[in-house]
Motif scaffolding. Sequence first.
Motif, PDB file in Angstrom:
ATOM      1  N   ILE A  33      61.084   7.381  65.126  1.00 21.64           N
ATOM      2  CA  ILE A  33      62.435   7.495  65.665  1.00 21.64           C
ATOM      3  C   ILE A  33      63.232   8.280  64.631  1.00 21.64           C
ATOM      4  O   ILE A  33      63.329   7.851  63.474  1.00 21.64           O
ATOM      5  CB  ILE A  33      63.091   6.121  65.872  1.00 21.64           C
ATOM      6  N   VAL A  34      63.748   9.434  65.014  1.00 27.03           N
ATOM      7  CA  VAL A  34      64.561  10.231  64.096  1.00 27.03           C
ATOM      8  C   VAL A  34      66.012  10.194  64.567  1.00 27.03           C
ATOM      9  O   VAL A  34      66.285  10.186  65.769  1.00 27.03           O
ATOM     10  CB  VAL A  34      64.068  11.692  63.993  1.00 27.03           C
ATOM     11  N   THR A  35      66.929  10.136  63.617  1.00 33.31           N
ATOM     12  CA  THR A  35      68.341  10.159  63.988  1.00 33.31           C
ATOM     13  C   THR A  35      68.953  11.493  63.602  1.00 33.31           C
ATOM     14  O   THR A  35      68.476  12.191  62.715  1.00 33.31           O
ATOM     15  CB  THR A  35      69.137   9.019  63.324  1.00 33.31           C
ATOM     16  N   TYR A  36      70.038  11.821  64.306  1.00 31.06           N
ATOM     17  CA  TYR A  36      70.776  13.043  64.035  1.00 31.06           C
ATOM     18  C   TYR A  36      72.252  12.730  64.155  1.00 31.06           C
ATOM     19  O   TYR A  36      72.659  11.788  64.863  1.00 31.06           O
ATOM     20  CB  TYR A  36      70.388  14.151  65.010  1.00 31.06           C
ATOM     21  N   GLN A  37      73.076  13.525  63.476  1.00 35.90           N
ATOM     22  CA  GLN A  37      74.524  13.348  63.576  1.00 35.90           C
ATOM     23  C   GLN A  37      75.152  14.425  64.453  1.00 35.90           C
ATOM     24  O   GLN A  37      75.977  14.132  65.314  1.00 35.90           O
ATOM     25  CB  GLN A  37      75.182  13.370  62.201  1.00 35.90           C
ATOM     26  N   THR A  38      74.750  15.682  64.253  1.00 36.18           N
ATOM     27  CA  THR A  38      75.431  16.775  64.941  1.00 36.18           C
ATOM     28  C   THR A  38      74.544  17.562  65.898  1.00 36.18           C
ATOM     29  O   THR A  38      75.005  17.972  66.949  1.00 36.18           O
ATOM     30  CB  THR A  38      76.037  17.760  63.921  1.00 36.18           C
ATOM     31  N   SER A  39      73.287  17.780  65.562  1.00 39.22           N
ATOM     32  CA  SER A  39      72.451  18.669  66.362  1.00 39.22           C
ATOM     33  C   SER A  39      71.363  17.911  67.113  1.00 39.22           C
ATOM     34  O   SER A  39      70.283  17.650  66.567  1.00 39.22           O
ATOM     35  CB  SER A  39      71.818  19.758  65.490  1.00 39.22           C
ATOM     36  N   GLU A  40      71.639  17.606  68.369  1.00 38.77           N
ATOM     37  CA  GLU A  40      70.616  16.969  69.199  1.00 38.77           C
ATOM     38  C   GLU A  40      69.438  17.911  69.405  1.00 38.77           C
ATOM     39  O   GLU A  40      68.280  17.481  69.437  1.00 38.77           O
ATOM     40  CB  GLU A  40      71.202  16.568  70.542  1.00 38.77           C
ATOM     41  N   ALA A  41      69.729  19.209  69.519  1.00 39.51           N
ATOM     42  CA  ALA A  41      68.660  20.188  69.740  1.00 39.51           C
ATOM     43  C   ALA A  41      67.679  20.197  68.576  1.00 39.51           C
ATOM     44  O   ALA A  41      66.458  20.249  68.775  1.00 39.51           O
ATOM     45  CB  ALA A  41      69.251  21.575  69.944  1.00 39.51           C
ATOM     46  N   ALA A  42      68.197  20.144  67.344  1.00 39.32           N
ATOM     47  CA  ALA A  42      67.317  20.129  66.170  1.00 39.32           C
ATOM     48  C   ALA A  42      66.477  18.866  66.151  1.00 39.32           C
ATOM     49  O   ALA A  42      65.284  18.902  65.826  1.00 39.32           O
ATOM     50  CB  ALA A  42      68.145  20.240  64.892  1.00 39.32           C
ATOM     51  N   ALA A  43      67.082  17.736  66.518  1.00 35.28           N
ATOM     52  CA  ALA A  43      66.347  16.479  66.530  1.00 35.28           C
ATOM     53  C   ALA A  43      65.256  16.488  67.600  1.00 35.28           C
ATOM     54  O   ALA A  43      64.133  16.022  67.372  1.00 35.28           O
ATOM     55  CB  ALA A  43      67.304  15.314  66.762  1.00 35.28           C
ATOM     56  N   GLN A  44      65.576  17.025  68.769  1.00 35.42           N
ATOM     57  CA  GLN A  44      64.577  17.099  69.833  1.00 35.42           C
ATOM     58  C   GLN A  44      63.439  18.031  69.451  1.00 35.42           C
ATOM     59  O   GLN A  44      62.278  17.803  69.827  1.00 35.42           O
ATOM     60  CB  GLN A  44      65.227  17.557  71.139  1.00 35.42           C
ATOM     61  N   ALA A  45      63.753  19.077  68.675  1.00 34.63           N
ATOM     62  CA  ALA A  45      62.701  19.972  68.194  1.00 34.63           C
ATOM     63  C   ALA A  45      61.744  19.224  67.265  1.00 34.63           C
ATOM     64  O   ALA A  45      60.525  19.434  67.315  1.00 34.63           O
ATOM     65  CB  ALA A  45      63.313  21.173  67.468  1.00 34.63           C
ATOM     66  N   VAL A  46      62.297  18.341  66.417  1.00 36.47           N
ATOM     67  CA  VAL A  46      61.450  17.520  65.543  1.00 36.47           C
ATOM     68  C   VAL A  46      60.576  16.600  66.380  1.00 36.47           C
ATOM     69  O   VAL A  46      59.383  16.422  66.103  1.00 36.47           O
ATOM     70  CB  VAL A  46      62.305  16.703  64.551  1.00 36.47           C
ATOM     71  N   VAL A  47      61.170  16.001  67.418  1.00 40.62           N
ATOM     72  CA  VAL A  47      60.398  15.134  68.316  1.00 40.62           C
ATOM     73  C   VAL A  47      59.228  15.894  68.916  1.00 40.62           C
ATOM     74  O   VAL A  47      58.085  15.406  68.938  1.00 40.62           O
ATOM     75  CB  VAL A  47      61.307  14.565  69.429  1.00 40.62           C
ATOM     76  N   GLU A  48      59.491  17.101  69.399  1.00 41.94           N
ATOM     77  CA  GLU A  48      58.413  17.899  70.007  1.00 41.94           C
ATOM     78  C   GLU A  48      57.337  18.260  68.987  1.00 41.94           C
ATOM     79  O   GLU A  48      56.142  18.252  69.306  1.00 41.94           O
ATOM     80  CB  GLU A  48      58.993  19.168  70.636  1.00 41.94           C
ATOM     81  N   GLU A  49      57.759  18.561  67.764  1.00 36.65           N
ATOM     82  CA  GLU A  49      56.777  18.853  66.711  1.00 36.65           C
ATOM     83  C   GLU A  49      55.915  17.632  66.425  1.00 36.65           C
ATOM     84  O   GLU A  49      54.695  17.744  66.251  1.00 36.65           O
ATOM     85  CB  GLU A  49      57.491  19.293  65.435  1.00 36.65           C
ATOM     86  N   CYS A  50      56.550  16.467  66.367  1.00 43.50           N
ATOM     87  CA  CYS A  50      55.788  15.241  66.107  1.00 43.50           C
ATOM     88  C   CYS A  50      54.824  14.946  67.245  1.00 43.50           C
ATOM     89  O   CYS A  50      53.683  14.527  67.015  1.00 43.50           O
ATOM     90  CB  CYS A  50      56.744  14.061  65.918  1.00 43.50           C
TER      91      CYS A  50
END
Length: 259
Positions: A33-50
């Motif tokens: 589970i990764v958290t983000y403050q400002t960039s949902e797109a960046a967080a979703q990119a991490v999810v896809e990489e994982c």
Amino acid sequence: MSINPKIALITGGSRGLGRNTALHLARRGVDVIVTYQTSEAAAQAVVEECLAVGRKAVGRKAVALHYDANHIAGIDEFAAVVQQALATTWNTDQFDFLVNNAGAHAPAPFGEITEADFDRLSNVHFKSVVFLTQKLLPLLRDGGRIVNVSTSMTRHANAGSAAYASMKGAIEVLTRFMAVELGPRGISVNAIAPGPVATDFFGGAVRDIPQVQEFVTANTALGRTGVPDDIGPFIASLLSDDSRWLSGQRLEISGGIFL
């Protein structure tokens, strides 16, 4: 596929050291589970990489959640969101690893530190770690692990970072007390202290400014600046069974800066 996968929650996991940690955990078969403050797109990119890493191995899961470490009043609500994510995605009410990584910086000479910046740094680096961890304890599995991210600047002083480094010093003391009080549950707690790393932290100075790179390189025993791949694998190793007998420690990962 693992029937009961390990699950890690990484605050500030959308970029920098948090992102790198998430990827290395995924490679080791840990869901994140990764958290983000400002960039949902960046967080979703991490999810896809994982997820991509996981599919190559045993088919992992990953989710991204919004979390503002400066908003202490929102911690109760965030804990409820975590609980819902665990139930929805993993059909469980517990997770295994907490990495308190979310960070911010407001560089200023000591005489120019503002109360607003001091309060924000305190919230993000200290107060939120105390109360988020406290609220997540009922969800953290017995025998779990907590890693608090500090800085090498609790050992050496660099002008302009007095407030930031002071909050990290508080985190290192907190880590020892957490280790003592959570030990009866088999939960280990350690702090890591990275040196300068080439990310967008500090305005990307270590990554982008040649003079800063030269200064760090000249004062580091291993003769270069740090990169995220120096830190993420180490955090992942702290969360492995190989580190099960380690608790209450400050572990510096700096390449030997200012020895």
